[in-house]
Design a protein around this motif. Structure first.
Motif, PDB file in Angstrom:
ATOM      1  N   ILE A  35       0.820  -1.212   0.000  1.00  0.00           N
ATOM      2  CA  ILE A  35       0.000   0.000   0.000  1.00  0.00           C
ATOM      3  C   ILE A  35       0.855   1.263   0.000  1.00  0.00           C
ATOM      4  O   ILE A  35       0.438   2.312  -0.488  1.00  0.00           O
ATOM      5  CB  ILE A  35      -0.944  -0.005   1.233  1.00  0.00           C
ATOM      6  N   ASN A  36       2.074   1.187   0.562  1.00  0.00           N
ATOM      7  CA  ASN A  36       2.878   2.408   0.675  1.00  0.00           C
ATOM      8  C   ASN A  36       3.335   2.964  -0.670  1.00  0.00           C
ATOM      9  O   ASN A  36       3.915   4.048  -0.726  1.00  0.00           O
ATOM     10  CB  ASN A  36       4.087   2.179   1.585  1.00  0.00           C
ATOM     11  N   PRO A  56       5.106  -5.738   7.292  1.00  0.00           N
ATOM     12  CA  PRO A  56       6.501  -5.293   7.400  1.00  0.00           C
ATOM     13  C   PRO A  56       6.640  -4.045   8.265  1.00  0.00           C
ATOM     14  O   PRO A  56       5.746  -3.189   8.291  1.00  0.00           O
ATOM     15  CB  PRO A  56       6.893  -5.010   5.939  1.00  0.00           C
ATOM     16  N   ALA A  57       7.765  -3.944   8.955  1.00  0.00           N
ATOM     17  CA  ALA A  57       7.988  -2.810   9.866  1.00  0.00           C
ATOM     18  C   ALA A  57       7.875  -1.476   9.148  1.00  0.00           C
ATOM     19  O   ALA A  57       7.386  -0.490   9.705  1.00  0.00           O
ATOM     20  CB  ALA A  57       9.358  -2.945  10.532  1.00  0.00           C
ATOM     21  N   GLN A  58       8.331  -1.409   7.897  1.00  0.00           N
ATOM     22  CA  GLN A  58       8.328  -0.156   7.146  1.00  0.00           C
ATOM     23  C   GLN A  58       7.156  -0.066   6.170  1.00  0.00           C
ATOM     24  O   GLN A  58       7.214   0.672   5.182  1.00  0.00           O
ATOM     25  CB  GLN A  58       9.652  -0.015   6.380  1.00  0.00           C
ATOM     26  N   ALA A  59       6.087  -0.797   6.454  1.00  0.00           N
ATOM     27  CA  ALA A  59       4.952  -0.854   5.521  1.00  0.00           C
ATOM     28  C   ALA A  59       4.302   0.507   5.279  1.00  0.00           C
ATOM     29  O   ALA A  59       3.688   0.732   4.233  1.00  0.00           O
ATOM     30  CB  ALA A  59       3.899  -1.825   6.051  1.00  0.00           C
ATOM     31  N   LEU A  84       4.315   2.977  11.862  1.00  0.00           N
ATOM     32  CA  LEU A  84       3.087   3.660  12.279  1.00  0.00           C
ATOM     33  C   LEU A  84       3.381   4.762  13.293  1.00  0.00           C
ATOM     34  O   LEU A  84       2.634   5.735  13.400  1.00  0.00           O
ATOM     35  CB  LEU A  84       2.107   2.657  12.893  1.00  0.00           C
ATOM     36  N   ALA A  85       4.470   4.601  14.039  1.00  0.00           N
ATOM     37  CA  ALA A  85       4.783   5.563  15.102  1.00  0.00           C
ATOM     38  C   ALA A  85       5.359   6.864  14.573  1.00  0.00           C
ATOM     39  O   ALA A  85       5.491   7.832  15.322  1.00  0.00           O
ATOM     40  CB  ALA A  85       5.755   4.934  16.100  1.00  0.00           C
ATOM     41  N   SER A  86       5.706   6.908  13.295  1.00  0.00           N
ATOM     42  CA  SER A  86       6.325   8.121  12.739  1.00  0.00           C
ATOM     43  C   SER A  86       5.454   8.779  11.678  1.00  0.00           C
ATOM     44  O   SER A  86       5.969   9.445  10.781  1.00  0.00           O
ATOM     45  CB  SER A  86       7.695   7.769  12.138  1.00  0.00           C
ATOM     46  N   MET A  87       4.151   8.598  11.780  1.00  0.00           N
ATOM     47  CA  MET A  87       3.228   9.184  10.810  1.00  0.00           C
ATOM     48  C   MET A  87       2.644  10.455  11.400  1.00  0.00           C
ATOM     49  O   MET A  87       1.854  10.415  12.352  1.00  0.00           O
ATOM     50  CB  MET A  87       2.131   8.183  10.450  1.00  0.00           C
TER      51      MET A  87
END
Length: 540
Positions: A35-36, A56-59, A84-87
């Motif tokens: 999706i990214n 994936p961690a960087q999804a 998700l924590a850096s959005m």
């Protein structure tokens, strides 16, 4: 609908203005799709399916516009993706009813809606989520901390574990102390920019004043200290036709923030005894030394054209630069195109848009005439860098800054680095500003914001590609801004200007028009159709 199978992300990329994907309540049973790749997405709803496997961690890396993610009631396993924590814009995150394991990521901000209930998570709940209801974490036996019960500690501890814990506490206290000092330092810096009616603010940071004071103290007793301080706190004027004011007047002036981005921050400054000015504060201007910077500012200051916003003065420090210009009351073309309804204004009609395009072309032409040594004389041409006078005459700003911008950051900042030739081949040419001009004309004609300038990853989703996807016979009905009035007897001229824009956006730089030809073609366009106005290049 009970859809199943594979989500074809590649096909979705053909939809440049796709902002929402909602496939809830279906039977998709695949692993996580890529999706990214759809970087402009704002909402993603995939709840109540049978998706499985680890995400994936960087999804979600690079998806800076995503605001809502609903993945509840699937069969996802493994840790919650750390990306998700850096959005920065994420407001809703629903992950309940899966099989996620491990700790909850350390989210840096609160949510309007959040749930990780009924998974297999463990560990302490991050502090940023303490205000969430307990139901957001229910069904996870290993999760503890506010708003649930406190995390329990083992009753017996070995000497080694006690020592280790003490060391960790000391380290944590040191880190917390450093963070507190950093926050206080940032707040002190920002205090110089806060604006209120009772206490007019300064556009300068307090740290700037402190640095000047420290410099003064450190240089006392030096025979050159007085001249050094005088030079470091001096506004340097590059024009003689403006009323001069000094640094202290600027420092004391009340200020209102007009906008802030990764490139600069802009403030409207009301001098006590003088006109309103705009001060732009740049921190990414260390590509050249002081003497070369001064000379480049003088070159820009010598430019004189009705379609270019003149540089009035500048202030130089190694860590930041201030550029001072006149204040244009009518705002930017971007606001006029995309926010006119909120301002209670009418949409720009065809005659006004044509006038604006011709004025922009004149301004760019003058830049290349007066600054021939620059490969991209503007470098950052977009609708927010076009101001409008009271008579809707366009005035270009932020031009000619390419040579002084930090070159390692320029590709993330400037429009020319979104061009096909840079994205594909890593090069900038004399025709790159022509590409920017073509994209801008398409924005003016269609009323649509260029998606490629939002995502910051090049020109794949450019307005040009979207226009090419519409058959020419449908251009009048599908492409032109439906709120553009005054189009009677003008459709042929509108199509002519649209084709000019597409020729400017040609992906093959060798086939793209140069600036001289583009400007000549633009000036051939009339407000109303003239029977003899068709040029050979217009015939397909």
């Amino acid at each position: 609908m009970r859809l199943k199978g594979v989500i074809d992300v590649q096909s979705l990329l053909e939809l440049p203005y796709l902002r929402t994907i909602s496939l809830m309540n279906n039977d998709f049973d695949t692993e996580w799709p890529d999706i990214n790749k759809i970087v402009g997405l704002k909402t993603l709803f995939l709840s109540n399916n049978n998706f499985s496997g680890e995400i994936p961690a960087q999804a979600f890396q690079g998806m800076q516009w995503l605001k809502k993610i609903h993945l509840s009631n699937n069969q996802f396993t493994g840790p919650i993706p750390t990306s998700l924590a850096s959005m920065p814009r994420l407001m809703e995150l629903r992950l309940e009813g899966n099989q996620f394991t491990g700790p909850i990521p350390n989210f840096q901000h609160a949510f309007k809606s959040f749930s990780v209930a009924n998974n297999q998570l463990e560990g302490e709940i991050p502090a940023s989520l303490h205000n969430m209801p307990p139901s957001s974490f229910s069904g996870n036996e290993g999760v503890c901390g506010a708003p649930l019960s406190a995390c329990s500690s083992p009753k017996k501890k070995s000497t080694a574990s006690i020592v280790a814990a003490a060391v960790l506490v000391i380290v944590a206290l040191i880190v917390i102390g450093a963070v507190i000092l950093l926050v206080l330092h940032q707040r002190r810096k920002q205090a110089g920019l806060e604006v209120s009616a009772e206490n007019p603010s300064s556009i300068m940071f307090q740290s700037q004043q402190k640095e000047a004071s420290s410099s003064d103290e450190g240089s006392r007793g030096s025979p050159t200290s007085s001249s050094h301080r005088s030079r470091s706190l001096r506004l340097l004027f590059v024009r003689d036709d403006r009323e001069k004011f000094d640094y202290n007047e600027l420092f004391r002036a009340s200020a209102k923030m007009l906008g802030s981005g990764c490139f600069s921050s802009s403030y409207k400054v009301a001098l006590l005894d003088g006109p309103e000015m705009v001060v732009k504060r740049f921190k990414q201007m260390n590509n050249v030394g002081r003497e070369e910077f001064d000379e480049h500012m003088r070159r820009i200051g010598r430019l004189n054209h009705p379609n270019l916003l003149p540089l009035v003065a500048y202030y130089y420090r190694k860590v930041e630069k201030l550029l001072v210009t006149d204040f244009v009351h009518n705002g930017s073309l971007a606001v006029r195109l995309h926010g006119y309804q909120a301002l209670g204004q009418e949409s720009l009609d065809w005659a006004s848009r044509l006038k604006i395009v011709k004025g922009i072309a004149k301004g760019i032409e003058h830049l290349y005439k007066e600054m021939p040594s620059l490969i991209a004389a503007h470098g950052h041409l977009k609708s927010s860098n076009v101001l409008l006078s009271e008579s809707l005459e366009p005035i270009l700003t932020d031009y000619g800054l390419g040579p002084v911008i930090n070159q390692d950051l320029a590709p993330e900042i400037m429009v020319i680095y979104k061009s096909p030739e840079y994205v594909q081949h890593g090069r900038i040419t004399k025709k790159t500003d022509v590409w920017s001009l073509g994209i801008l004309i398409l924005e003016i004609l269609t009323g649509k914001f260029p998606a490629n300038l939002l995502q910051g990853k090049g020109s794949e989703l450019s307005l040009a590609n979207w226009v090419h996807s519409v058959v020419p016979q449908e251009w009048t009905r599908e492409v032109f801004d439906k709120d553009m009035d005054g189009t009677n007897n003008s459709e042929g001229e509108m199509v002519k200007l649209l084709k000019i824009a597409l020729a400017c956006c040609e992906g093959d730089v060798d086939k793209r028009w140069d600036l001289k030809e583009a400007v000549e073609r633009i000036h051939e366009v009339n407000e109303e159709e003239v029977k003899s106005s068709l040029s050979p290049w217009m015939v397909n």
